[in-house]
Design a protein around this motif. Structure first.
Motif, mmCIF file in Angstrom:
data_model
loop_
_atom_site.group_PDB
_atom_site.id
_atom_site.type_symbol
_atom_site.label_atom_id
_atom_site.label_comp_id
_atom_site.label_asym_id
_atom_site.label_seq_id
_atom_site.Cartn_x
_atom_site.Cartn_y
_atom_site.Cartn_z
ATOM 1 N N THR A 286 43.865 47.180 69.518
ATOM 2 C CA THR A 286 43.253 47.765 68.307
ATOM 3 C C THR A 286 43.384 49.284 68.399
ATOM 4 O O THR A 286 42.925 49.897 69.364
ATOM 5 C CB THR A 286 41.759 47.339 68.217
ATOM 6 O OG1 THR A 286 41.703 45.909 68.255
ATOM 7 C CG2 THR A 286 41.112 47.846 66.941
ATOM 8 N N VAL B 58 44.020 42.162 65.141
ATOM 9 C CA VAL B 58 45.083 41.622 65.999
ATOM 10 C C VAL B 58 44.484 41.388 67.382
ATOM 11 O O VAL B 58 43.778 42.250 67.909
ATOM 12 C CB VAL B 58 46.265 42.624 66.104
ATOM 13 C CG1 VAL B 58 47.366 42.075 67.001
ATOM 14 C CG2 VAL B 58 46.790 42.978 64.730
ATOM 15 N N THR C 197 37.773 42.416 69.447
ATOM 16 C CA THR C 197 38.294 41.858 68.196
ATOM 17 C C THR C 197 38.023 40.346 68.165
ATOM 18 O O THR C 197 37.690 39.789 67.122
ATOM 19 C CB THR C 197 39.808 42.152 68.079
ATOM 20 O OG1 THR C 197 40.002 43.557 68.280
ATOM 21 C CG2 THR C 197 40.364 41.755 66.734
ATOM 22 N N ASP D 29 35.072 47.074 64.332
ATOM 23 C CA ASP D 29 35.894 46.864 65.519
ATOM 24 C C ASP D 29 36.421 48.240 65.928
ATOM 25 O O ASP D 29 36.828 49.031 65.068
ATOM 26 C CB ASP D 29 37.073 45.943 65.170
ATOM 27 C CG ASP D 29 37.817 45.473 66.409
ATOM 28 O OD1 ASP D 29 37.293 45.682 67.518
ATOM 29 O OD2 ASP D 29 38.915 44.900 66.265
HETATM 30 MG MG MG Z 1 40.878 44.784 69.725
#
Ligand code: MG
Ligand code: GTP
Length: 468
Positions: free
Chosen positions: A50, A42, A28, A70
């Motif tokens: 995630t 996040v 991320t 992601d």
């Molecule tokens: Mg992540």
């Protein structure tokens, strides 16, 4: 840059990139840095942050070029590997990628491998994979298994080394291990310590691996390079504006000693400098898309300088329209005309002084107040050179830090001592020229078109701007 839920956009013509890897390696974080946005997803120093696939689109000149996906981190590589091997054994006629397909479509909701199935599904839908590695970790079996599974998808993979700052030895080991896996097109991309060059190399690597998107990626590379240059120049220009604004600022000081008025003038000066710096900080953060919480800046120590307009300095004589070598100028410099005016300056007298000194009335009008004050022995209060130096050095350091801050960075930028930074050549001369021209304090067509001002601005911008 736009962020959307996956599958809502017709993504066929765009390049689809899946960001995959073990949990907590910085997937991320990588996307945030590529998007230049602290808003995406996040980020936490914990496994399994995630939970779903999330999409973001990167555009060049408002035209979408690629989708980044992601994905949740791979957690139980061993169980995943065993599961896939079992499937493979059952259906020997299937290609490795078809086995993955079977795994991804057949997995039940709430299966312990549901998270992994989400990743594999996205891998199969993508054109290329960025496999994010935390180089601080040794090349454990779980990573080997992950790579084994991912290569089964028959998609090109670019291993992305993260957490590289201060971990060169570990990085070298990872390179060796991946070479043994026949993976050579690796990339160093620290998501916290941003480097525009690293980002460019990432797109160039993708370009060589997915040739069908070569042209659109080239457009993206060119567009990003132009934007990056513009961002850095804008930052340097904003700081230059601050230096000019503060250097040109002045308050006239009472002729007769008056402690109360003096301290009020001082307070006003301090507030002015601090507010000007805060405003500059705010603008710099906006330019680089960061927020106030990204930076801690200590209150600037402001010291006052007392300063008298040196109306006989060569630059000023010129500004008055005087020829330095002329007899009139020499006369003025000797104080011949000025002494006559001490009793107060009427319009006529000022005009006479202007004429005596060889200056035109219009130029005299512009500087009349200062001449009058000088003649009467008044002084100006302004930020002294030390304050201006601190201001310049701090802002230079801040600019550098913002230029190299990834949008995944969580630590606050500290701007206190800026010993590492250097003042530009001829600093004192530049500052003195600014002080002699209080009318340059705010931007104006006249100021911006003035060749002397342009020269100072260019020197300051160049000295602040370091693209490396
Ligand atoms: Mg992540
Ligand atoms: N020092 C440093 N920290 C980093 C770097 N990249 C990521 N981090 C930190 O590593 C932690 C994990 O980052 P994430 O981006 O959430 O990792 P992830 O791979 O998305 O994690 P999951 O979603 O849980 O799989 C966070 O605390 C980040 O701040 C880096 O290059 N350097």
């Amino acid at each position: 840059m736009t962020i959307r839920n996956p599958h809502r956009l017709n993504s066929h013509s765009l390049l689809n990139i899946a960001v995959v890897g073990h949990t907590n390696t910085g997937k991320t974080s990588l996307i945030r840095t590529m998007l230049r946005s602290t808003e995406f997803g996040v980020i936490e120093d914990a496994a399994g942050t995630t939970r779903h696939v999330e999409q973001a689109t990167i555009s060049a000149d408002n035209e979408p070029v690629l989708n980044l996906y992601d994905t949740p981190g791979l957690e139980d590589s061993r169980a995943l590997f065993a599961h896939i091997k079992k499937l493979q054994a059952k259906s020997r006629l299937l290609l490795p990628a078809q086995v993955l397909e079977q795994f991804a479509t057949r997995i039940a909701i709430n299966d312990p491998l549901e998270q992994e199935a989400k990743v594999i599904r996205q891998v199969l839908r993508s054109d290329i994979l960025l496999y994010v590695i935390d180089v601080r970790e040794p090349f454990l079996e779980k990573y080997r298994l992950e790579l084994d599974i991912l290569t089964q998808s028959a998609k090109p993979i670019i291993p992305v080394f993260n957490f590289i700052a201060g971990h060169q030895a570990e990085l070298a080991k990872w390179r060796q291990h991946l070479a043994a896996f026949n993976m050579h097109a690796t990339l160093e991309f620290d998501t916290v310590v941003f480097s525009f060059e690293a980002e460019k190399r990432l797109y160039q690597k993708i370009q060589t691996l997915v040739e069908s998107h070569y042209t659109s990626l080239q457009k993206l590379i060119d567009c990003r390079a132009k934007l990056w240059h513009q961002l850095c120049v804008s930052g340097a220009k904003r700081i230059t504006e601050l230096i000019v604004n503060v250097a040109c600022y002045r308050e006239s000081k009472a002729i007769h000693k008056n402690l109360i008025t003096d301290s009020l003038v001082e307070d006003r000066l301090h507030n002015f400098v601090r507010k000007a710096e805060q405003k500059c900080l705010h603008d710099l953060l906006a330019i680089f898309n960061f927020s106030e919480k990204d930076v801690a800046i200590q209150k600037i120590p402001v010291s006052n300088g007392q300063w008298q307009l040196d109306i006989f300095a060569p630059g000023i004589l010129k500004a008055y329209g005087l020829d330095v070598g002329s007899a009139a100028a020499k006369g003025a410099a000797a104080g011949a005309g000025i002494d006559l005016m001490v009793g107060g300056m009427s319009l006529g007298a000022a005009s006479a002084l202007g004429a005596l000194a060889g200056a035109g009335w219009s130029t005299f009008k512009r500087y009349g107040d200062e001449i009058k004050a000088t003649v009467k022995g008044a002084k100006w209060q302004c930020a002294d050179e030390v304050t201006l130096q601190i201001l310049y050095l701090r802002q230079k350091l801040l600019l550098k830090k913002l230029m190299h801050r990834g949008h995944a960075a969580q630590e606050t930028v500290q701007v206190d001592k800026a010993d590492s930074e250097k003042l530009p050549d001829n600093w004192s001369k530049l500052i003195s020229a600014l002080r002699q021209n209080p009318a340059w304090q705010e931007p104006s067509i006249i100021r911006n078109g003035n060749p002397q001002y342009q020269e100072i601005e260019t020197k300051l911008v160049e000295s602040l701007f370091d693209e490396s």
